[in-house]
Design an enzyme around this catalytic site. Structure first.
Site, PDB file in Angstrom:
ATOM      1  N   GLY A   1      -7.439  -9.525   4.733  1.00  0.00           N
ATOM      2  CA  GLY A   1      -8.015  -8.993   3.499  1.00  0.00           C
ATOM      3  C   GLY A   1      -7.201  -7.789   3.089  1.00  0.00           C
ATOM      4  O   GLY A   1      -6.012  -7.707   3.389  1.00  0.00           O
TER       5      GLY A   1
ATOM      6  N   CYS B   1      -3.543  -5.452  -0.278  1.00  0.00           N
ATOM      7  CA  CYS B   1      -2.187  -5.968  -0.510  1.00  0.00           C
ATOM      8  C   CYS B   1      -2.018  -7.473  -0.294  1.00  0.00           C
ATOM      9  O   CYS B   1      -1.654  -8.183  -1.225  1.00  0.00           O
ATOM     10  CB  CYS B   1      -1.196  -5.212   0.373  1.00  0.00           C
ATOM     11  SG  CYS B   1      -1.044  -3.493  -0.119  1.00  0.00           S
TER      12      CYS B   1
ATOM     13  N   LEU C   1      -0.116 -11.414  15.405  1.00  0.00           N
ATOM     14  CA  LEU C   1      -0.531 -12.660  16.047  1.00  0.00           C
ATOM     15  C   LEU C   1      -1.915 -12.495  16.669  1.00  0.00           C
ATOM     16  O   LEU C   1      -2.187 -12.985  17.754  1.00  0.00           O
ATOM     17  CB  LEU C   1       0.478 -13.073  17.125  1.00  0.00           C
ATOM     18  CG  LEU C   1       1.792 -13.689  16.645  1.00  0.00           C
ATOM     19  CD1 LEU C   1       2.660 -14.104  17.832  1.00  0.00           C
ATOM     20  CD2 LEU C   1       1.553 -14.904  15.745  1.00  0.00           C
TER      21      LEU C   1
ATOM     22  N   ASP D   1      -2.813  12.146 -11.227  1.00  0.00           N
ATOM     23  CA  ASP D   1      -3.706  10.984 -11.334  1.00  0.00           C
ATOM     24  C   ASP D   1      -4.573  11.173 -12.561  1.00  0.00           C
ATOM     25  O   ASP D   1      -4.987  12.297 -12.871  1.00  0.00           O
ATOM     26  CB  ASP D   1      -4.581  10.826 -10.084  1.00  0.00           C
ATOM     27  CG  ASP D   1      -5.072   9.396  -9.929  1.00  0.00           C
ATOM     28  OD1 ASP D   1      -4.562   8.678  -9.039  1.00  0.00           O
ATOM     29  OD2 ASP D   1      -5.956   8.979 -10.728  1.00  0.00           O
TER      30      ASP D   1
ATOM     31  N   GLU E   1       6.953   0.144  -1.164  1.00  0.00           N
ATOM     32  CA  GLU E   1       6.384   0.878  -0.033  1.00  0.00           C
ATOM     33  C   GLU E   1       5.843  -0.116   0.997  1.00  0.00           C
ATOM     34  O   GLU E   1       5.167  -1.063   0.642  1.00  0.00           O
ATOM     35  CB  GLU E   1       5.261   1.797  -0.538  1.00  0.00           C
ATOM     36  CG  GLU E   1       4.647   2.663   0.529  1.00  0.00           C
ATOM     37  CD  GLU E   1       5.700   3.380   1.367  1.00  0.00           C
ATOM     38  OE1 GLU E   1       6.493   4.154   0.812  1.00  0.00           O
ATOM     39  OE2 GLU E   1       5.748   3.147   2.591  1.00  0.00           O
TER      40      GLU E   1
HETATM   41  N1  LIG Z   1      -2.647   0.524  -0.154  1.00  0.00           N
HETATM   42  C1  LIG Z   1      -1.636   0.122   0.586  1.00  0.00           C
HETATM   43  O1  LIG Z   1      -1.722   0.018   1.807  1.00  0.00           O
HETATM   44  C2  LIG Z   1      -0.298  -0.207  -0.063  1.00  0.00           C
HETATM   45  C3  LIG Z   1       0.830  -0.368   0.757  1.00  0.00           C
HETATM   46  C4  LIG Z   1       2.053  -0.672   0.153  1.00  0.00           C
HETATM   47  C5  LIG Z   1       2.112  -0.827  -1.219  1.00  0.00           C
HETATM   48  N2  LIG Z   1       0.993  -0.685  -1.991  1.00  0.00           N
HETATM   49  C6  LIG Z   1       1.124  -0.830  -3.444  1.00  0.00           C
HETATM   50  O2  LIG Z   1       1.125   0.476  -4.028  1.00  0.00           O
HETATM   51  C7  LIG Z   1       0.465   0.449  -5.292  1.00  0.00           C
HETATM   52  C8  LIG Z   1      -0.671   1.450  -5.298  1.00  0.00           C
HETATM   53  O3  LIG Z   1      -1.638   1.035  -4.361  1.00  0.00           O
HETATM   54  P1  LIG Z   1      -2.820   1.990  -3.885  1.00  0.00           P
HETATM   55  O4  LIG Z   1      -3.536   1.284  -2.802  1.00  0.00           O
HETATM   56  O5  LIG Z   1      -2.294   3.349  -3.649  1.00  0.00           O
HETATM   57  O6  LIG Z   1      -3.705   1.991  -5.227  1.00  0.00           O
HETATM   58  P2  LIG Z   1      -4.963   2.928  -5.572  1.00  0.00           P
HETATM   59  O7  LIG Z   1      -5.832   2.112  -6.447  1.00  0.00           O
HETATM   60  O8  LIG Z   1      -5.516   3.545  -4.335  1.00  0.00           O
HETATM   61  O9  LIG Z   1      -4.314   4.116  -6.428  1.00  0.00           O
HETATM   62  C9  LIG Z   1      -3.782   3.970  -7.709  1.00  0.00           C
HETATM   63  C10 LIG Z   1      -4.062   5.269  -8.471  1.00  0.00           C
HETATM   64  O10 LIG Z   1      -3.313   5.274  -9.692  1.00  0.00           O
HETATM   65  C11 LIG Z   1      -4.079   5.970 -10.658  1.00  0.00           C
HETATM   66  N3  LIG Z   1      -3.514   5.650 -11.983  1.00  0.00           N
HETATM   67  C12 LIG Z   1      -3.509   4.465 -12.648  1.00  0.00           C
HETATM   68  N4  LIG Z   1      -2.859   4.595 -13.822  1.00  0.00           N
HETATM   69  C13 LIG Z   1      -2.434   5.871 -13.915  1.00  0.00           C
HETATM   70  C14 LIG Z   1      -1.693   6.619 -14.874  1.00  0.00           C
HETATM   71  N5  LIG Z   1      -1.239   6.049 -15.999  1.00  0.00           N
HETATM   72  N6  LIG Z   1      -1.447   7.921 -14.635  1.00  0.00           N
HETATM   73  C15 LIG Z   1      -1.899   8.508 -13.508  1.00  0.00           C
HETATM   74  N7  LIG Z   1      -2.591   7.857 -12.543  1.00  0.00           N
HETATM   75  C16 LIG Z   1      -2.855   6.563 -12.745  1.00  0.00           C
HETATM   76  C17 LIG Z   1      -5.490   5.497 -10.413  1.00  0.00           C
HETATM   77  O11 LIG Z   1      -6.437   6.389 -10.941  1.00  0.00           O
HETATM   78  C18 LIG Z   1      -5.521   5.458  -8.867  1.00  0.00           C
HETATM   79  O12 LIG Z   1      -6.001   6.684  -8.335  1.00  0.00           O
HETATM   80  C19 LIG Z   1       0.040  -1.005  -5.509  1.00  0.00           C
HETATM   81  O13 LIG Z   1       1.021  -1.669  -6.239  1.00  0.00           O
HETATM   82  C20 LIG Z   1      -0.016  -1.552  -4.103  1.00  0.00           C
HETATM   83  O14 LIG Z   1       0.209  -2.948  -4.075  1.00  0.00           O
HETATM   84  C21 LIG Z   1      -0.202  -0.364  -1.436  1.00  0.00           C
END
Ligand SMILES: NC(=O)c1ccc[n+]([C@@H]2O[C@H](COP(=O)([O-])OP(=O)(O)OC[C@H]3O[C@@H](n4cnc5c(N)ncnc54)[C@H](O)[C@@H]3O)[C@@H](O)[C@H]2O)c1
Length: 460
Positions: free
Chosen positions: A260, A263, A253, A30, A151
């Protein structure tokens, strides 16, 4: 297998820890140095049940490590996962893909030997093509395949969802990449989770279609709840009567304050934009987004109604701030709009959340008083609103709540209490889709952001 995960947020960290637990060697990268420093000290940057233990076990076993630079991890990786954020782009609501493309450029320069680059972030159809183009342009001699592996985990149950998924969708037509992904997910075959191979574009769209469908289901029952209030029906019983039909299913349901989270709001918007761009507008999802948007503020009006139509100078206790229980995620939480609506109406807000207070403070600032527990929150309040259904709120000592409150109004936006019980204790109880509002309600007044009073009707 050697795995690199780029982006160690909710998805990256959980996926990395679970892959390590499957026996693979994983490095979670990260670019946020603070996050990586905390992880190296064994401190979780997010709240997710079971995650700290899983991370700790796998770090001790030498299968899980953390880094701020992706160089080493990517060079030795068989598979590199992109799990960075894809928030709504400011202004137009399309998915902001700048983090994904940046990650692709960074990965490209370090590829060494055949590597599968897997997009786990939720990305619009065609993003995989662009990631492939970026890598090929940045590193023309690299040997790689770009795969979509969206995911589906839910925050709050992320580890169980990852380890026992209903399905794993893998979008690729590259046979070698299929073999790598099959090997990575092999432990799941014990749980018989189907590995669904599709084209890359199909996989990308499947994720949006699934989220939009679930958002539609929630919005549908929310509108049915509003109708229940008008006609004297009970939405929980309607939902049960519907959900027992296997073709419908009982999940998603539960009527409430609107969806909210990190996603559904952004993914519905991004799907709407993609569909419009391709001249195939999905009007049902457009409506879902619009209805849900209005619903959150309507919930503030519901609280105001319950308080007799005016909350100026009153104190409203808000229980639950995160967008759902068992997470500290405040992204697009209904509580944000509800609290803003109450404050616009002149109320003072006291709030409590078991895990979301830190994140909430960053968004809500000092205009809210933060309580130390539910009873402290209710202390002196003129109404208590349950906004998120944390288990800790399901069995409150209502006698104790009653003793500390100034006025006995309980607004249960998650329908977790039984109305007879609460009313017997002397509370005015208002829930969602249960109250038979046969008699017209008095008009409530809420001040809009510009200060103009607006009449509001129709809230039971
Ligand atoms: N949160 C959920 O429940 C969930 C479920 C399914 C899918 N998703 C999808 O997964 C993706 C990630 O979501 P999230 O909630 O984990 O996001 P998040 O914001 O919690 O985490 C993203 C991380 O990526 C890091 N990052 C960004 N650019 C980077 C780079 N170039 N190199 C290294 N690290 C980098 C950021 O610092 C951050 O820590 C999104 O597309 C989201 O839609 C999320």
């Amino acid at each position: 297998m050697q795995v690199a995960i780029v982006g160690s947020g909710y998805v990256g960290l959980v996926s990395g820890a679970c892959f390590a637990d499957f026996g693979h060697v994983v490095c979670c990268v990260d670019k946020d140095p603070d996050k990586i420093a905390r992880l190296r000290q064994g401190e979780m940057p997010i709240y997710e049940p079971g995650l700290a233990e899983l991370v700790d076990n796998n770090v001790r076993a030498g299968r899980l490590s953390f880094a701020t630079e992706l160089v080493e991890a990517v060079r030795r990786a068989d598979a590199v996962f992109i799990a960075v954020g894809t928030p709504s782009r400011r202004g137009d609501g399309f998915a902001d893909l700048s983090f994904v493309y940046q990650a692709a450029r960074e990965i490209a320069t370090e590829l060494d030997g055949y590597t599968v680059v897997v997009t786990k972030s939720t990305v619009p159809v065609g993003t995989g093509d662009e990631v492939q183009r970026i890598i090929a342009k940045t590193a023309p001699r690299a040997r790689f395949a770009v795969v979509s592996n969206p995911e589906f985990l839910r925050e709050g149950a992320a580890i169980a969802d990852f380890k026992r998924p209903d399905r794993v969708v893998v979008g690729t037509e590259d046979e070698r990449a299929k073999a790598v992904l099959t090997e990575l997910y092999r432990p799941l075959s014990l749980n018989q989770a189907p590995l669904l191979f599709t084209s890359r574009r199909t996989a990308e769209l499947t994720k949006y279609a699934a989220n939009a469908f679930l958002a539609t289901k929630i919005t549908f029952i929310n509108e049915i709840a509003d109708l229940c209030e008008k006609v004297g029906a009970n939405v929980q019983e309607v939902a049960r009567g519907m959900g027992l039909d296997n073709r419908i299913g009982s999940k998603f349901l539960h009527a409430g304050p609107g969806f909210g989270g990190s996603c559904f709001p952004k993914d519905t918007l991004a799907l709407i934009k993609t569909a419009q761009d391709h001249d195939a507008p999905i009007r049902i999802v457009e409506t879902v987004a619009a209805v849900n948007d209005q619903r959150k503020r309507a919930m503030a009006r519901k609280v105001i109604h319950a308080c007799g139509g005016n909350v100026r100078g009153k104190t409203i206790a808000v229980l639950g701030l995160t967008f759902k229980p068992n997470t500290d995620d405040m992204r697009e939480a209904p509580s944000l709009s509800i609290i803003a609506g109450l404050q616009d109406g002149g109320a003072k807000v006291r709030a409590y959340d078991p895990e979301g207070m830190e994140a909430a403070k960053r968004l809500l600032g000092d205009d809210v008083t933060y309580a130390s527990d539910p009873y402290d929150c209710a202390d002196g309040a003129d109404a208590l609103a349950i906004v998120t259904e944390w288990d800790a709120f399901r069995a409150l000592d209502l006698e104790r709540v009653k003793r500390v409150m100034n006025d006995l109004v309980l607004v249960d936006l998650r329908n977790i209490y039984r109305s007879e019980l609460v009313r017997k204790l002397g509370f005015r109880y208002v829930s969602v889709g249960q109250h038979a509002a046969v008699e017209p309600e008095p008009q409530a007044e809420i001040l809009g952001p510009l200060g103009g009073a607006r009449a509001v009707t129709g809230v039971a």
